[in-house]
Design a protein around this motif. Structure first.
Motif, PDB file in Angstrom:
ATOM      1  N   UNK A  74      -9.436   5.490   4.924  1.00 12.86           N
ATOM      2  CA  UNK A  74      -8.605   6.048   3.852  1.00 12.86           C
ATOM      3  C   UNK A  74      -7.294   6.571   4.402  1.00 12.86           C
ATOM      4  N   UNK A  75      -7.268   6.801   5.695  1.00  9.87           N
ATOM      5  CA  UNK A  75      -6.050   7.326   6.316  1.00  9.87           C
ATOM      6  C   UNK A  75      -4.988   6.290   6.536  1.00  9.87           C
ATOM      7  N   UNK A  76      -5.280   5.068   6.134  1.00 10.12           N
ATOM      8  CA  UNK A  76      -4.298   3.993   6.311  1.00 10.12           C
ATOM      9  C   UNK A  76      -2.973   4.357   5.681  1.00 10.12           C
ATOM     10  N   UNK A  77      -3.030   4.970   4.546  1.00  9.19           N
ATOM     11  CA  UNK A  77      -1.790   5.277   3.821  1.00  9.19           C
ATOM     12  C   UNK A  77      -0.945   6.308   4.555  1.00  9.19           C
ATOM     13  N   UNK A  78      -1.550   7.071   5.429  1.00  2.00           N
ATOM     14  CA  UNK A  78      -0.809   8.135   6.114  1.00  2.00           C
ATOM     15  C   UNK A  78      -0.314   7.719   7.487  1.00  2.00           C
ATOM     16  N   UNK A  79      -0.684   6.526   7.915  1.00  2.00           N
ATOM     17  CA  UNK A  79      -0.372   6.124   9.278  1.00  2.00           C
ATOM     18  C   UNK A  79       0.895   5.284   9.373  1.00  2.00           C
ATOM     19  N   UNK A 126      12.724  -5.024  -1.927  1.00  2.00           N
ATOM     20  CA  UNK A 126      12.036  -6.253  -1.537  1.00  2.00           C
ATOM     21  C   UNK A 126      12.429  -7.465  -2.366  1.00  2.00           C
ATOM     22  N   UNK A 127      12.803  -7.230  -3.646  1.00  2.00           N
ATOM     23  CA  UNK A 127      13.279  -8.352  -4.459  1.00  2.00           C
ATOM     24  C   UNK A 127      14.562  -8.925  -3.863  1.00  2.00           C
ATOM     25  N   UNK A 128      15.469  -8.031  -3.439  1.00  2.00           N
ATOM     26  CA  UNK A 128      16.694  -8.483  -2.798  1.00  2.00           C
ATOM     27  C   UNK A 128      16.394  -9.226  -1.495  1.00  2.00           C
ATOM     28  N   UNK A 129      15.412  -8.728  -0.774  1.00  2.00           N
ATOM     29  CA  UNK A 129      15.003  -9.412   0.463  1.00  2.00           C
ATOM     30  C   UNK A 129      14.506 -10.808   0.161  1.00  2.00           C
ATOM     31  N   UNK A 130      13.671 -10.942  -0.866  1.00  2.00           N
ATOM     32  CA  UNK A 130      13.124 -12.245  -1.222  1.00  2.00           C
ATOM     33  C   UNK A 130      14.217 -13.194  -1.707  1.00  2.00           C
ATOM     34  N   UNK A 131      15.153 -12.687  -2.496  1.00  2.00           N
ATOM     35  CA  UNK A 131      16.273 -13.517  -2.951  1.00  2.00           C
ATOM     36  C   UNK A 131      17.079 -14.009  -1.757  1.00  2.00           C
ATOM     37  N   UNK A 162       0.812  -1.215   0.000  1.00  2.00           N
ATOM     38  CA  UNK A 162       0.000   0.000   0.000  1.00  2.00           C
ATOM     39  C   UNK A 162       0.844   1.263   0.000  1.00  2.00           C
ATOM     40  N   UNK A 163       1.994   1.214   0.677  1.00  2.00           N
ATOM     41  CA  UNK A 163       2.766   2.438   0.886  1.00  2.00           C
ATOM     42  C   UNK A 163       4.141   2.413   0.237  1.00  2.00           C
ATOM     43  N   UNK A 164       4.588   1.221  -0.189  1.00  2.00           N
ATOM     44  CA  UNK A 164       5.947   1.044  -0.728  1.00  2.00           C
ATOM     45  C   UNK A 164       7.011   1.425   0.300  1.00  2.00           C
ATOM     46  N   UNK A 165       6.686   1.249   1.562  1.00  2.00           N
ATOM     47  CA  UNK A 165       7.633   1.479   2.651  1.00  2.00           C
ATOM     48  C   UNK A 165       7.519   0.348   3.668  1.00  2.00           C
ATOM     49  N   UNK A 166       8.548   0.221   4.503  1.00  2.00           N
ATOM     50  CA  UNK A 166       8.472  -0.748   5.590  1.00  2.00           C
ATOM     51  C   UNK A 166       9.267  -2.009   5.373  1.00  2.00           C
TER      52      UNK A 166
END
Length: 442
Positions: free
Chosen positions: A436-441, A290-295, A235-239
């Motif tokens: 909708x505020x999920x993306x901001x939290x 994340x690709x590197x993480x999965x590899x 959802x956020x491309x972070x984390x």
């Protein structure tokens, strides 16, 4: 006694904070939920002792808060989204008092005895504090779900911060096991009603359960948080860091449940990642990490393939696996012996959540619970919470049978809250923030 005083003070602080700000309740519910081995109050002695955990001591307070707003609570539990859960809870509580008497003497796996000790000779069913206590716990959990539904605010930050607390305790235990560093197990595990399994080894490797009762329950929690962070990433491309931390926390439990869940989550992650790359038609840093993480994860899994084999398929021939499978088969047999109505909540304890529900509660309540879960999962606006909830549910079906599993109810409460419309004139702690505020939290 000193440990109980400390936990009592923490519960008192939680009550004071909640009276000042109602939405603080969700934070304290989650905090106390990661300490199931602790006790505020111990009733009885020796093998008959009953310990009241901080979570349930605080849930009693929540119960009275719900009673104070009984009219609004009743409006909640009779609406279309709640009706199946409400009927399920009522039938289950009543059955906990009636069914053990109706089927008295029938052989069951007593919750107070181990599965291995009851494989050949089951324990005769009797009405006891086990059923009464489980009924009381279900009432409290139902009250918690109602309260969260009516008052929940921002929940993602709370879940993440509580995860950090659980992670720190797990790392603390890991360091203590490989060194002479002190670990406060006496504070964490002062509840005599439960066994705190902190000395288990896997091929000489210490199994980490942190603040949880055992490695499997710790693994279920950490893997559910891993699922939450994966869902948030899409959802956020972070984390990514949180994903790595949750993955590490799950792996150090060395639980087969966690490994199976990780494999399923890895497949889900890769499918979603592939879809994301195809839609974006580009590969930026947020996709590359994340690709590197999965590899790295796949390489790690390949390098420990022998351990994975023992943890999963290798367990099939073990005595532990055979006995747990036998308890599940016996639970299925109880359905026929009780004509589909079960032996009552808290009477029989197999190793799977599915067979626990069927053998204890019967076919109709099992249908009501499944129907409530499925329908609310489909219509909730809090789709992000489906990641940890479904992951936790898979872990429960594999190896965590208890109905009064507080994280099951906390996640389910958030799913229910996802389809609640804020009151027209609600202000302050009474309103539910837009999903909708999920993306901001994050």
């Amino acid at each position: 006694m000193a440990y109980q005083i400390i936990w009592s003070l923490m519960v008192a602080v939680a009550i004071g904070c909640t009276l000042y700000r109602r939405r603080a309740a969700f934070y304290f519910l989650c905090l106390f939920a990661i300490f199931p081995a602790s006790a505020v109050l111990v009733i009885g002695q020796s093998g008959n002792a009953i310990g009241i955990s901080p979570y349930y001591a605080y849930a009693v307070f929540i119960f009275f808060l719900v009673l104070m707003r009984l009219n609004r609570a009743l409006d909640t539990i009779v609406n279309r989204q709640w009706i199946h859960l409400t009927i399920f809870s009522f039938i289950t509580v009543v059955g906990a008092f009636i069914l053990p008497i109706l089927f008295e003497g029938l052989g069951v796996y007593s919750p107070r005895l181990g599965i291995d000790d009851q494989v050949n000779v089951q324990t005769p069913l009797v009405q006891s504090f086990s059923q009464i206590g489980q009924a009381a716990y279900l009432v409290l959990n139902f009250s918690v779900v109602v309260y969260i539904y009516m008052n929940v605010g921002e929940f993602l930050n709370v879940l993440r911060n509580i995860f950090y607390v659980a992670l720190i305790i797990a790392l603390w235990q890991l360091i203590a096991k490989v060194s002479a560093f002190y670990f406060p197990s006496d504070y964490i595990a002062n509840n005599p009603a439960y066994g705190y399994l902190s000395t288990q080894l896997f091929y000489g490797i210490p199994r980490i359960n942190g603040s949880f009762l055992e490695a499997s329950t710790a693994s279920a929690y950490f893997s559910s948080m891993l699922a939450l962070f994966i869902g948030l990433y899409f959802q956020t491309h972070r984390g990514v860091v949180n994903i790595i931390l949750a993955l590490f926390a799950t792996l150090i439990t060395t639980s087969s449940t966690g490994v199976i869940v990780i494999i399923l989550l890895t497949l889900s992650f890769c499918v979603n990642l592939f879809i994301t790359v195809v839609k974006q038609r580009a590969m930026g840093l947020n996709t590359l990490l994340p690709i590197l993480v999965m590899v790295g994860l796949f390489l790690f899994l390949i390098n420990i393939s022998n351990i994975l084999h023992v943890l999963t398929f290798g367990k099939i021939g073990s005595l532990s696996y055979v006995n747990r499978n036998a308890s599940n088969e016996y639970a299925v047999g109880l359905i026929y012996k009780t004509f589909g109505v079960g032996v009552g909540l808290g009477s029989n304890r197999p190793s799977s959540f599915a067979t626990y529900i069927l053998s204890n509660l019967g076919l109709f309540p099992a249908f009501l619970l499944a129907s409530s879960v499925v329908t609310n999962a489909m219509i909730t606006k809090n789709k992000i919470i489906l990641w940890p909830f479904l992951t936790y549910l898979v872990a429960k079906v594999i190896a965590i049978p208890d109905l009064n599993d507080v994280w099951f109810w906390i996640y389910f409460a958030l799913i229910l809250a996802g389809h609640r419309d804020p009151p027209v004139h609600a202000t302050g702690s009474e309103s539910l923030p837009s999903t909708a505020g999920v993306h901001h939290q994050v």
